[in-house]
Design an enzyme around this catalytic site. Structure first.
Site: not given
Length: 520
Positions: A54, A84, A200, A288, A334, A419
């Site tokens: 992958y 990205h 990642n 206190r 991740f 996702e």
């Protein structure tokens, strides 16, 4: 410049803070170098043999079922970064970026990512030369790591983005390609697995969490100091800090706070002058219960510190390469959920330090509650004294209540529902940073009010000034060395700014510890 070895297993909060705030350097350990090379050789073998891996010989996310030919391996990795790098908003603070870079380098140094050693060395050299990518804040959903922000980091390594460079004491923004050329560094040309390995991970949210936890530890000490100032100015009892009470409920943070308060107030003439003639049996909770409230926040900070320590020494990309077993494993390290939950908890723990401090500020400026001049001014009416300083503290505390709404309870699917659960830890990261700054300011305001209150309290029984406890007196003197007594109204923004600096640069802590030893 001192350089700390990165081996992927032993990075600490203190070391990270030194690299970020003291501009110390890092280097790769010999063991890390060997592991990185071993994993990368295995990736090369898989590429040569056509192994299905992958993100190496397949597309990403929903495109995981698309096979990529060997001739397009490098293009695949470059396209990943370009696509990205889709961030939005203002740039991340440079300190956060520097921490991100160290954390990413440390994760890669574990040797389970399959990148080339020269790629990791470029990242290390950029850290040491303080060449910091300009990275937009927004765009991460905190599940497949902080993909967007890390992509912008890699973009700068490729010579395609913008970076901060340091000239003298100033940081300026320039083109990455120009900065790398001036530093005699070659822009990164990505090889198999490298783009994916570099983006990642949870390094943005972990950078925020790590630095916030480290700063939070210091703020917890400051809260004890400003709390002690308020107790002395309000002539509160020291009985609630007796260790015999706290031994019966032995939370670590609670006992440490009580110990700090006893040490700072020891020998207080102000306290002794009221020990036997004060009609109050018990003080308000904000005085206190300082050990119980501050202590709980301390324990929260320490819990988060433990979580962060695990995260910043973890392998957080996918797939992971196990060279000794000669396998690759696709998983989900991740995912930012552990850090997302910790960030929300940290924000709440920090906010409580400000919540209780604001109540002490109110008692200091409220003449009915304090027995001191109203709003801590001798000329009330014509002058407002510290009246509006309490408004500012109240405003910040109220803002924190909104910011402490948890981000981690939210999720929104991405990548065509591949996702389908995201941590939103990045949102929690931005929130905790704002909460931290607000708490810092509230404690600075308490320091101002506490010092002004002491100026009145030390003369309340006559004309001869009484001293506060050894530690409290040291804190008072540190404040007065920069901020004079408020005799008449002046612009309080300037005083608050100076007080914030006292808190931020740890001067207040150092002044107290010089006289009574290290605070717990």
């Amino acid at each position: 410049m001192k350089q700390y070895p990165l081996d992927g297993n032993s990075l600490t909060l203190d070391v990270l803070a030194n690299v970020v705030y003291e501009h110390e350097g890092v280097l790769l350990s010999a063991t890390a170098r060997k592991r990185v090379k071993k994993a990368q050789r295995l990736v090369e073998e898989w590429v040569a043999s056509g192994e299905t891996v992958y993100g190496v010989t397949t597309g990403f996310g929903e495109f995981a079922n698309v096979r990529i030919s060997r001739s397009h391996i490098e293009e695949l990795q470059e396209n990943l970064i370009l696509s990205h790098a889709a961030g939005a908003g203002d740039p991340l603070p440079p300190d956060i970026v520097r921490a991100m870079m160290v954390l990413r380098a440390n994760a890669l140094a574990k040797g389970y990512s399959g990148i080339r050693l020269e790629t990791l060395e470029l990242l290390v050299r950029m850290i040491n030369l303080d060449i910091l990518p300009v990275i937009p804040m927004q765009g991460s959903v905190g599940a497949s790591g902080d993909l967007v922000q890390l992509a912008h980091l890699v973009l700068a390594m490729m010579g395609k983005g913008k970076v901060w460079v340091t000239t003298g004491k100033e940081r300026t923004i320039t083109d990455s390609g120009t900065a790398l050329q001036r530093a005699k560094l070659h822009p990164l040309r990505l090889s198999a697995k490298e783009g994916l390995a570099l983006i990642n991970g949870t390094q943005m949210m972990t950078a925020y969490a790590a630095l916030a936890a480290w700063r939070g530890r210091n703020l917890a000490k400051v809260a004890d100091i400003t709390g002690a100032l308020s107790v002395e100015a309000l002539r509160g009892s020291d009985t609630p800090y007796d260790d015999r009470i706290h031994r019966l409920r032995p939370y670590k943070g609670q006992r440490a706070v009580a110990r700090n308060l006893r040490a700072m107030m020891k020998g207080s003439e102000i306290r002794e002058s009221h020990r036997y003639d004060d009609p109050r049996v018990q003080d308000a909770y904000s005085l206190r219960c300082i050990p119980q409230v501050h202590g709980a926040s301390r324990d929260a900070i320490e819990y988060v510190s433990q979580i962060v320590s695990i995260e910043m020494n973890s392998a957080t990309d996918n797939p992971l390469i196990l060279p000794d077993e000669r396998i690759h494993l696709e998983g989900g390290n991740f995912h930012g959920q552990p850090i997302a939950l910790a960030l929300d908890f940290l924000a709440i723990g920090l906010a409580e330090l400000a919540n209780i401090a604001e109540r002490r500020i109110e008692r200091l400026v409220n003449g009915t509650l304090s027995g001191l001049p109203r709003f801590l001014t001798e000329k009330g009416g014509l002058h407002s004294g510290l009246m509006i300083a309490q408004y500012t503290a109240a405003s910040l505390v109220s803002e924190n209540k909104v910011l402490c709404h948890p981000a981690s309870v939210d999720s929104i699917p991405t990548s065509a529902n591949q996702e389908d659960h995201n941590s939103m830890g990045s949102i929690g990261a931005h929130k905790v940073w704002k909460v931290l700054d607000n708490v810092q300011t509230v404690l600075a305001i308490e320091a101002l009010c506490g010092a002004q209150g002491l100026d009145f309290a030390r003369r309340i029984n006559g004309t001869t000034p009484m001293k506060a406890g050894k530690g409290t007196e040291a804190a008072y003197q540190a404040i007065r060395s920069r901020i004079p007594y408020l005799e008449e109204d002046r612009v309080l923004y300037d005083d608050i700014h100076k007080a914030v600096k006292l808190v931020r640069d740890s001067s207040l802590i150092k002044a107290v510890e010089k006289h009574i030893g290290v605070l717990q």
